[in-house]
Design a protein around this motif. Sequence first.
Motif, PDB file in Angstrom:
ATOM      1  N   LEU A  19       8.248 -13.883 -31.449  1.00  0.00           N
ATOM      2  CA  LEU A  19       7.674 -12.556 -31.697  1.00  0.00           C
ATOM      3  C   LEU A  19       6.144 -12.618 -31.705  1.00  0.00           C
ATOM      4  O   LEU A  19       5.469 -11.712 -31.196  1.00  0.00           O
ATOM      5  CB  LEU A  19       8.180 -11.987 -33.023  1.00  0.00           C
ATOM      6  N   ILE A  20       5.602 -13.684 -32.278  1.00  0.00           N
ATOM      7  CA  ILE A  20       4.147 -13.843 -32.302  1.00  0.00           C
ATOM      8  C   ILE A  20       3.629 -13.993 -30.863  1.00  0.00           C
ATOM      9  O   ILE A  20       2.607 -13.420 -30.484  1.00  0.00           O
ATOM     10  CB  ILE A  20       3.740 -15.049 -33.191  1.00  0.00           C
ATOM     11  N   GLY A  21       4.321 -14.710 -30.029  1.00  0.00           N
ATOM     12  CA  GLY A  21       3.941 -14.873 -28.624  1.00  0.00           C
ATOM     13  C   GLY A  21       4.005 -13.546 -27.868  1.00  0.00           C
ATOM     14  O   GLY A  21       3.105 -13.228 -27.072  1.00  0.00           O
ATOM     15  N   VAL A  22       5.058 -12.765 -28.115  1.00  0.00           N
ATOM     16  CA  VAL A  22       5.199 -11.461 -27.465  1.00  0.00           C
ATOM     17  C   VAL A  22       4.077 -10.532 -27.915  1.00  0.00           C
ATOM     18  O   VAL A  22       3.474  -9.814 -27.102  1.00  0.00           O
ATOM     19  CB  VAL A  22       6.595 -10.857 -27.757  1.00  0.00           C
ATOM     20  N   MET A  23       3.755 -10.545 -29.204  1.00  0.00           N
ATOM     21  CA  MET A  23       2.677  -9.694 -29.718  1.00  0.00           C
ATOM     22  C   MET A  23       1.323 -10.099 -29.130  1.00  0.00           C
ATOM     23  O   MET A  23       0.497  -9.249 -28.793  1.00  0.00           O
ATOM     24  CB  MET A  23       2.628  -9.760 -31.246  1.00  0.00           C
ATOM     25  N   THR A  24       1.099 -11.400 -28.999  1.00  0.00           N
ATOM     26  CA  THR A  24      -0.156 -11.881 -28.418  1.00  0.00           C
ATOM     27  C   THR A  24      -0.257 -11.469 -26.950  1.00  0.00           C
ATOM     28  O   THR A  24      -1.319 -11.016 -26.493  1.00  0.00           O
ATOM     29  CB  THR A  24      -0.246 -13.414 -28.547  1.00  0.00           C
ATOM     30  N   ALA A  25       0.815 -11.596 -26.200  1.00  0.00           N
ATOM     31  CA  ALA A  25       0.823 -11.203 -24.800  1.00  0.00           C
ATOM     32  C   ALA A  25       0.597  -9.699 -24.665  1.00  0.00           C
ATOM     33  O   ALA A  25      -0.170  -9.238 -23.801  1.00  0.00           O
ATOM     34  CB  ALA A  25       2.137 -11.601 -24.140  1.00  0.00           C
ATOM     35  N   THR A  26       1.223  -8.918 -25.535  1.00  0.00           N
ATOM     36  CA  THR A  26       1.051  -7.469 -25.521  1.00  0.00           C
ATOM     37  C   THR A  26      -0.391  -7.094 -25.831  1.00  0.00           C
ATOM     38  O   THR A  26      -0.966  -6.198 -25.197  1.00  0.00           O
ATOM     39  CB  THR A  26       2.008  -6.805 -26.531  1.00  0.00           C
ATOM     40  N   ALA A  64      -3.030  -8.958 -25.284  1.00  0.00           N
ATOM     41  CA  ALA A  64      -3.852  -9.353 -24.146  1.00  0.00           C
ATOM     42  C   ALA A  64      -3.739  -8.327 -23.011  1.00  0.00           C
ATOM     43  O   ALA A  64      -4.741  -7.938 -22.399  1.00  0.00           O
ATOM     44  CB  ALA A  64      -3.449 -10.733 -23.657  1.00  0.00           C
ATOM     45  N   VAL A  65      -2.531  -7.870 -22.723  1.00  0.00           N
ATOM     46  CA  VAL A  65      -2.327  -6.863 -21.687  1.00  0.00           C
ATOM     47  C   VAL A  65      -3.029  -5.565 -22.063  1.00  0.00           C
ATOM     48  O   VAL A  65      -3.694  -4.930 -21.237  1.00  0.00           O
ATOM     49  CB  VAL A  65      -0.818  -6.648 -21.433  1.00  0.00           C
ATOM     50  N   THR A  66      -2.914  -5.154 -23.319  1.00  0.00           N
ATOM     51  CA  THR A  66      -3.559  -3.932 -23.791  1.00  0.00           C
ATOM     52  C   THR A  66      -5.072  -4.037 -23.643  1.00  0.00           C
ATOM     53  O   THR A  66      -5.742  -3.084 -23.217  1.00  0.00           O
ATOM     54  CB  THR A  66      -3.184  -3.660 -25.258  1.00  0.00           C
ATOM     55  N   TYR A  67      -5.631  -5.197 -23.991  1.00  0.00           N
ATOM     56  CA  TYR A  67      -7.070  -5.392 -23.884  1.00  0.00           C
ATOM     57  C   TYR A  67      -7.526  -5.319 -22.426  1.00  0.00           C
ATOM     58  O   TYR A  67      -8.536  -4.681 -22.123  1.00  0.00           O
ATOM     59  CB  TYR A  67      -7.478  -6.743 -24.491  1.00  0.00           C
ATOM     60  N   THR A  68      -6.806  -5.939 -21.512  1.00  0.00           N
ATOM     61  CA  THR A  68      -7.205  -5.910 -20.099  1.00  0.00           C
ATOM     62  C   THR A  68      -7.115  -4.492 -19.528  1.00  0.00           C
ATOM     63  O   THR A  68      -7.987  -4.068 -18.766  1.00  0.00           O
ATOM     64  CB  THR A  68      -6.354  -6.867 -19.244  1.00  0.00           C
ATOM     65  N   ILE A  69      -6.076  -3.755 -19.940  1.00  0.00           N
ATOM     66  CA  ILE A  69      -5.946  -2.372 -19.480  1.00  0.00           C
ATOM     67  C   ILE A  69      -7.108  -1.540 -20.001  1.00  0.00           C
ATOM     68  O   ILE A  69      -7.706  -0.746 -19.269  1.00  0.00           O
ATOM     69  CB  ILE A  69      -4.587  -1.774 -19.906  1.00  0.00           C
ATOM     70  N   LYS A  70      -7.455  -1.721 -21.272  1.00  0.00           N
ATOM     71  CA  LYS A  70      -8.568  -0.987 -21.872  1.00  0.00           C
ATOM     72  C   LYS A  70      -9.873  -1.342 -21.160  1.00  0.00           C
ATOM     73  O   LYS A  70     -10.696  -0.468 -20.856  1.00  0.00           O
ATOM     74  CB  LYS A  70      -8.674  -1.322 -23.357  1.00  0.00           C
ATOM     75  N   HIS A  71     -10.085  -2.622 -20.892  1.00  0.00           N
ATOM     76  CA  HIS A  71     -11.306  -3.062 -20.235  1.00  0.00           C
ATOM     77  C   HIS A  71     -11.425  -2.467 -18.821  1.00  0.00           C
ATOM     78  O   HIS A  71     -12.495  -1.987 -18.420  1.00  0.00           O
ATOM     79  CB  HIS A  71     -11.334  -4.595 -20.166  1.00  0.00           C
TER      80      HIS A  71
END
Length: 159
Positions: free
Chosen positions: A9-16, A18-25
């Motif tokens: 779950l921690i890995g899934v949250m970290t990946a999510t 990271a994806v959210t940050y790249t989309i925002k950027h």
Amino acid sequence: MLKTFDLMLIGVMTATAAVTYTIKHRAELKLEEVHRLEAEIKLEKDTIDLLKADWALQSQPNRLERLVKAYNDELKLQPTESTALVHAKELPMLKSEVPVPDVTEAKASAKGATVASAKSAPDTAKGAQATAKAQPIPMAAPRGEAEDADQIETGSVEE
């Protein structure tokens, strides 16, 4: 078993995250690009407005009249007569619009001209062939009486 599930779950949250940050950027970069393009468009519109104002100033009739008087000896300008103006329909055709002569008809008329020329004068046979193969000269279209004088047709000048 619980620890592996927690780690997953921690890995899934970290990946999510990271994806959210790249989309925002990426969205911020696109927004900056939109603002830059809007600024360029505004600058171009302002430039167009400035050029229109300059053109209006440069083409004022009283200014042009002063220039004509000042440079009349050098330029020797004359008023344009109404007979010097033509409609677009009166202009000759473009090369691309010239009708292509029929090959069989041109060969038949060239042979007939060659035979007739050869009988009358052997020296002029080449001239008759060149005349028979020449394309028709484009002619200006006559002005129609029923046309509106205010209506102007425009077209492309591509060949």
